[in-house]
Design an enzyme around this catalytic site. Structure first.
Site, PDB file in Angstrom:
ATOM      1  N   ARG A 423       0.833  -1.207   0.000  1.00  0.00           N
ATOM      2  CA  ARG A 423       0.000   0.000   0.000  1.00  0.00           C
ATOM      3  C   ARG A 423       0.866   1.255   0.000  1.00  0.00           C
ATOM      4  O   ARG A 423       0.487   2.279  -0.575  1.00  0.00           O
ATOM      5  CB  ARG A 423      -0.920   0.016   1.225  1.00  0.00           C
ATOM      6  CG  ARG A 423      -2.056  -1.003   1.159  1.00  0.00           C
ATOM      7  CD  ARG A 423      -2.998  -0.851   2.348  1.00  0.00           C
ATOM      8  NE  ARG A 423      -4.050  -1.856   2.321  1.00  0.00           N
ATOM      9  CZ  ARG A 423      -5.230  -1.696   1.735  1.00  0.00           C
ATOM     10  NH1 ARG A 423      -5.492  -0.556   1.127  1.00  0.00           N
ATOM     11  NH2 ARG A 423      -6.136  -2.652   1.772  1.00  0.00           N
ATOM     12  N   GLU A 452      -1.129  -8.436   4.399  1.00  0.00           N
ATOM     13  CA  GLU A 452      -2.550  -8.518   4.743  1.00  0.00           C
ATOM     14  C   GLU A 452      -3.079  -9.894   4.355  1.00  0.00           C
ATOM     15  O   GLU A 452      -2.848 -10.375   3.247  1.00  0.00           O
ATOM     16  CB  GLU A 452      -3.361  -7.438   4.022  1.00  0.00           C
ATOM     17  CG  GLU A 452      -2.932  -6.030   4.380  1.00  0.00           C
ATOM     18  CD  GLU A 452      -3.747  -4.987   3.641  1.00  0.00           C
ATOM     19  OE1 GLU A 452      -4.848  -5.335   3.143  1.00  0.00           O
ATOM     20  OE2 GLU A 452      -3.290  -3.829   3.558  1.00  0.00           O
ATOM     21  N   GLU A 463     -10.574  -2.576  -4.957  1.00  0.00           N
ATOM     22  CA  GLU A 463      -9.887  -1.617  -4.095  1.00  0.00           C
ATOM     23  C   GLU A 463      -8.572  -1.183  -4.728  1.00  0.00           C
ATOM     24  O   GLU A 463      -8.201   0.000  -4.687  1.00  0.00           O
ATOM     25  CB  GLU A 463      -9.647  -2.228  -2.712  1.00  0.00           C
ATOM     26  CG  GLU A 463      -8.983  -1.255  -1.739  1.00  0.00           C
ATOM     27  CD  GLU A 463      -8.763  -1.850  -0.360  1.00  0.00           C
ATOM     28  OE1 GLU A 463      -8.295  -1.115   0.520  1.00  0.00           O
ATOM     29  OE2 GLU A 463      -9.039  -3.052  -0.180  1.00  0.00           O
ATOM     30  N   ASP A 520     -13.763   5.035 -12.012  1.00  0.00           N
ATOM     31  CA  ASP A 520     -14.200   6.428 -11.844  1.00  0.00           C
ATOM     32  C   ASP A 520     -13.164   7.347 -12.483  1.00  0.00           C
ATOM     33  O   ASP A 520     -12.366   7.995 -11.804  1.00  0.00           O
ATOM     34  CB  ASP A 520     -14.371   6.735 -10.358  1.00  0.00           C
ATOM     35  CG  ASP A 520     -14.934   8.135 -10.134  1.00  0.00           C
ATOM     36  OD1 ASP A 520     -15.726   8.594 -10.985  1.00  0.00           O
ATOM     37  OD2 ASP A 520     -14.576   8.778  -9.131  1.00  0.00           O
ATOM     38  N   HIS A 742     -18.729   0.363   2.120  1.00  0.00           N
ATOM     39  CA  HIS A 742     -17.597  -0.475   1.693  1.00  0.00           C
ATOM     40  C   HIS A 742     -17.648  -0.499   0.172  1.00  0.00           C
ATOM     41  O   HIS A 742     -18.327  -1.336  -0.422  1.00  0.00           O
ATOM     42  CB  HIS A 742     -17.718  -1.885   2.260  1.00  0.00           C
ATOM     43  CG  HIS A 742     -17.735  -1.932   3.762  1.00  0.00           C
ATOM     44  ND1 HIS A 742     -16.591  -1.796   4.531  1.00  0.00           N
ATOM     45  CD2 HIS A 742     -18.755  -2.083   4.639  1.00  0.00           C
ATOM     46  CE1 HIS A 742     -16.908  -1.872   5.809  1.00  0.00           C
ATOM     47  NE2 HIS A 742     -18.214  -2.044   5.911  1.00  0.00           N
ATOM     48  N   CYS A 744     -15.600  -1.418  -2.011  1.00  0.00           N
ATOM     49  CA  CYS A 744     -15.060  -2.602  -2.675  1.00  0.00           C
ATOM     50  C   CYS A 744     -16.148  -3.635  -2.931  1.00  0.00           C
ATOM     51  O   CYS A 744     -16.038  -4.458  -3.839  1.00  0.00           O
ATOM     52  CB  CYS A 744     -13.956  -3.237  -1.830  1.00  0.00           C
ATOM     53  SG  CYS A 744     -12.642  -2.088  -1.439  1.00  0.00           S
TER      54      CYS A 744
END
Length: 776
Positions: A423, A452, A463, A520, A742, A744
């Site tokens: 990330r 993760e 995501e 988007d 959420h 995702c």
């Protein structure tokens, strides 16, 4: 005067009493081929439907049999019902000459002016019998007298032959009107005659159909005159062809129009674009209905067997291509491009159509993919997805085979494009992964965030897309400039040593289409036009890519203020050179340094004048949208096509690529309500009823904010709201808390608010003050 006693017009080609000797021979396969027509979107040419060749339905046999069935069953007193006249011994249409079929075609847009408008000698027509006022007075008299004889005689004479049609409807019988911009037809008179026709007794309507049949059966010698083209143009607008009982005649009319030479099509296209929006739309709808009912007839016995009329659909598709070309020549178009969609095609074997097109191209094998403007975006998405899946399976299979051939143990992970990213280094890690795994881009995407736990069931992939897009398009990142006036991003023109990050954005867009993810992204329409220039990556790497013809309208969609200023320059009535003191040179700021660029050689020494200002504006627009960002966009182009390289892209319009990438802006919140899933709530619960009462009452901007808050985008996937898999979950927290999303998983967590007022207040605060992603 009765038909038997009328003298034929001097210019009318004589009707043939018997078939020519060569027509008595068995028809050859070549007999069935139609010459090509330019398709506006792909220049596609079509051949014939699959089926037995050389079997063309004879007009006489079909007319006779269908009319007998109809006349026995229908009420003769109905003024609007249409049936065939019972005509005996009517022979089939003359064959298309080989030289017409085999003539090499060019696009109508590239024809020289000499080819576009050949001046042909036109026949001398009889004196015009009636004016529109005379005709309308005759129709009014019928209301009081009930005597249709005068009106009947008018229709009998008018539709008896092509010369008679010109005699009645030509504005000036003596003028040739050999221009593409003026058909010379009195459109109001044509509309008045057709409007009245549907309210006349059945025998008059049968008389008109009989006259059309006689006209279509004439033997044609030599090229068509402009009067012939005018006759086709008039007959094409006949509303009688809305009725399935006239489809045999309609099919032969369409076939003759489809087999005209390219120069004649050029005239028809420009005449069609001058029709009223209503008339144009009716023509398109009539042709789409004709194709749909031939594919799925309500009464199969109503039409000849498909093997005997395999040319019906190709002929109609070619005429529809002329209308599509005409529509694209008008700005704004007469009707939206979506009005050409035929939803019936969603129910045929689209992949068979696609594979036929792939295998045979634009040869004699007909495929609807030769005319992609009739295929809906939903159907095109199915084609692209299945084509993508087949490529994914093929590449995954090859990986397995290679592994086994080297005596290595297969690993299921090799079937996917596995992305492992941190990330904290999202962009650089993504770029490195995609560069190393360039050969795996067409495999199914799976994302893992380092450190993760968890399997990617779709949420992590989405995501990853959302986080990358948000970071790359941030103004501080410098790759794209956001223009507030147009609410869109455009490529930064700053020069740099490495354009690999632009390639990354292109790959992201390709992966989104490939994996059915809606992004988007706010690019102007011009971007997608450039992305399809050309739609297939050229084999020669020196061929420019991403360069398309641009206008000041394209610039207006990105930089409206600048476009307005250039428009003012074009319309300025004073002395441009003295008042503006500009040259063919532009200036751009790059990292605080002002740099100048010549729009043409020696541009800094060429003043902009009243005479050359159009050239200046065009060169300026081309510089901003093409030349100044060429390397950036080329990298972006190659990135997109490295994933989406497929012939299926040739089926798409730029607007359709945008919808595949970003979704549709059309919101249907009622459809969202019907498809929503619930967790912890039932759709009858009071909180849920409050929620939908509030949301359905929102203005459009708040509905978009809600969608953006919960899904990461305010646009809808191609498949509609149902494809969002929207879910509302019960959030067992205090009702003082705001809703949580959420993105995702397209999930909204809603506390059990006790009143509609409280829910509305909290919801508006939540969706209006989020950053737009709501990621957790």
């Amino acid at each position: 005067m009765s038909e038997a006693g009328r003298e034929p017009s001097p210019a009318a080609p004589p009707a043939v009493a018997a078939a020519a000797p060569e027509e008595r021979k068995p028809k050859e396969p070549e007999r069935e081929k139609l010459p090509p027509i330019v398709s506006a979107s792909a220049g596609a040419t079509a051949g014939l439907d699959k089926g037995a060749k050389g079997q063309i339905s004879t007009l006489s046999s079909v007319v006779s049999s269908v009319s007998q069935k109809k006349e026995a069953a229908e009420n003769r007193n109905s003024p609007t019902h249409l049936v065939f006249p019972n005509i005996k011994n009517v022979r089939d249409l003359p064959p298309v000459s080989l030289d017409v079929r085999q003539k090499q075609r060019t696009s109508i847009d590239t024809l020289s002016s000499e080819m576009k408008a050949p001046v042909l000698s036109e026949p001398v027509l009889p004196v015009q019998p009636k004016t529109m006022k005379d005709f309308q007075e005759d129709v009014e008299k019928v209301k009081s007298s009930g005597d249709w004889k005068t009106v009947h005689d008018f229709y009998l004479t008018t539709f008896d032959s092509f010369p008679e049609l010109n005699t009645v409807f030509k504005k000036d019988v003596t003028a040739s009107f050999n221009t593409i911009e003026d058909s010379g037809i009195n459109a109001k008179f044509v509309n008045a005659v057709y409007d009245a026709l549907l309210n006349t007794p059945q025998d008059i309507q049968k008389t008109v159909l009989k006259g059309i049949i006689n006209s279509l059966l004439r033997e044609w010698k030599g090229p068509r005159t402009k009067d012939d083209l005018r006759a086709y143009f008039i007959l094409l607008q006949n509303p009688q062809f809305n009725n399935t009982s006239t489809y045999v005649i309609y099919a032969h009319l369409l076939r003759q129009i489809a087999t005209l030479v390219e120069a004649d099509h050029h005239f028809l296209v420009h005449w069609l674009k001058k029709l009223s929006q209503k008339s144009f739309k009716q023509l398109v709808e009539r042709l789409l209905q004709f194709i749909s009912l031939r594919l799925f007839p309500a009464k199969p016995e109503e039409f000849p067997p498909i093997t005997k009329c395999s040319w019906w659909i190709p002929s109609a598709s070619k005429v529809l291509a002329l209308l599509n070309t005409a529509n694209n020549l008008v700005h704004p178009p007469l009707i939206p491009y979506t009005d050409f969609y035929n939803s019936t095609l969603d129910h045929i074997d689209l992949m068979e159509e696609y594979h036929t097109w792939q295998s045979f191209g634009n040869s004699h094998r007909f495929s609807f993919c030769q005319y992609p403007f009739v295929i809906s975006i939903a159907a095109k998405k199915i084609i692209i997805q299945r084509d993508s899946e087949q490529q994914m399976i093929s590449i995954a299979r090859q990986s397995l085979v290679d592994k086994v051939s080297r005596r290595q143990r297969p690993d299921m992970n090799m079937l996917f494009l596995n992305m492992k990213v941190r990330r904290t280094h999202l962009v650089s890690d993504s770029l490195d992964e995609l560069t190393r795994k360039r050969a795996d881009l067409k495999k199914k995407l799976k994302v893992t965030f380092v450190g993760e736990a968890g399997l990617d069931m779709g949420g992590l992939t989405k995501e990853w897309f959302l986080l990358l897009i948000r970071q790359i398009f941030h103004p501080d990142y410098g790759m794209f400039a956001y223009h507030k006036d147009s609410h869109c991003h455009w490529f930064s023109s700053f020069k740099c040593d490495n354009y690999s990050e632009f390639r990354l954005v292109g790959i992201l867009m390709g992966l989104a289409v490939y994996n059915s993810i809606t992004l988007d992204i706010r690019f102007p329409p011009c971007c997608y036009k450039k992305l399809l220039s050309p739609p297939i990556v050229p084999s020669d790497q020196n061929t420019p890519v991403g360069i398309c013809s641009v206008t000041i309208d394209d610039l207006c969609q990105i930089m409206p203020e600048l476009a307005h200023g250039l428009s003012e320059l074009l319309s300025y009535e004073g002395n441009v050179e003295e008042d503006f003191y500009s040259t063919f040179q532009v200036f751009q700021e790059e990292f605080g340094i002002i740099k100048s660029y010549n729009l043409k050689p020696g541009g800094d020494k060429i003043p902009v004048t009243n005479q050359n200002r159009k050239e200046y504006v065009q060169l300026y627009t081309d510089f901003l949208l093409n030349k100044s960002i060429y390397k950036q966009f080329a990298a972006f182009y190659y990135g997109f096509h490295s994933v989406c390289a497929s012939n299926a892209l040739m089926l798409l319009r730029p607007e359709e690529v945008e919808i595949l990438v970003c979704g549709s802006p059309e919101l249907d919140m009622h459809a969202l309500q019907r498809s929503t899933q619930y967790d912890g709530y039932a759709k009858t619960d009071l909180t849920i009823r409050y929620f939908w009462d509030v949301v359905l009452g929102f203005p459009l901007d708040l509905q978009k904010k809600l969608l953006h808050f919960t899904t990461g985008s305010d646009r809808v996937p191609v498949g509609g709201m149902a494809d969002l898999n929207f879910k509302i979950s019960k959030n067992e927290t205090s009702t003082n808390w705001l809703p949580v999303a959420h993105t995702c998983f397209n999930q909204l967590c809603l506390p059990p608010y006790k009143s509609k007022k409280d829910l509305k207040q909290k919801l508006i605060i939540g969706i209006s003050n989020s950053e737009g992603f709501g990621l957790e």
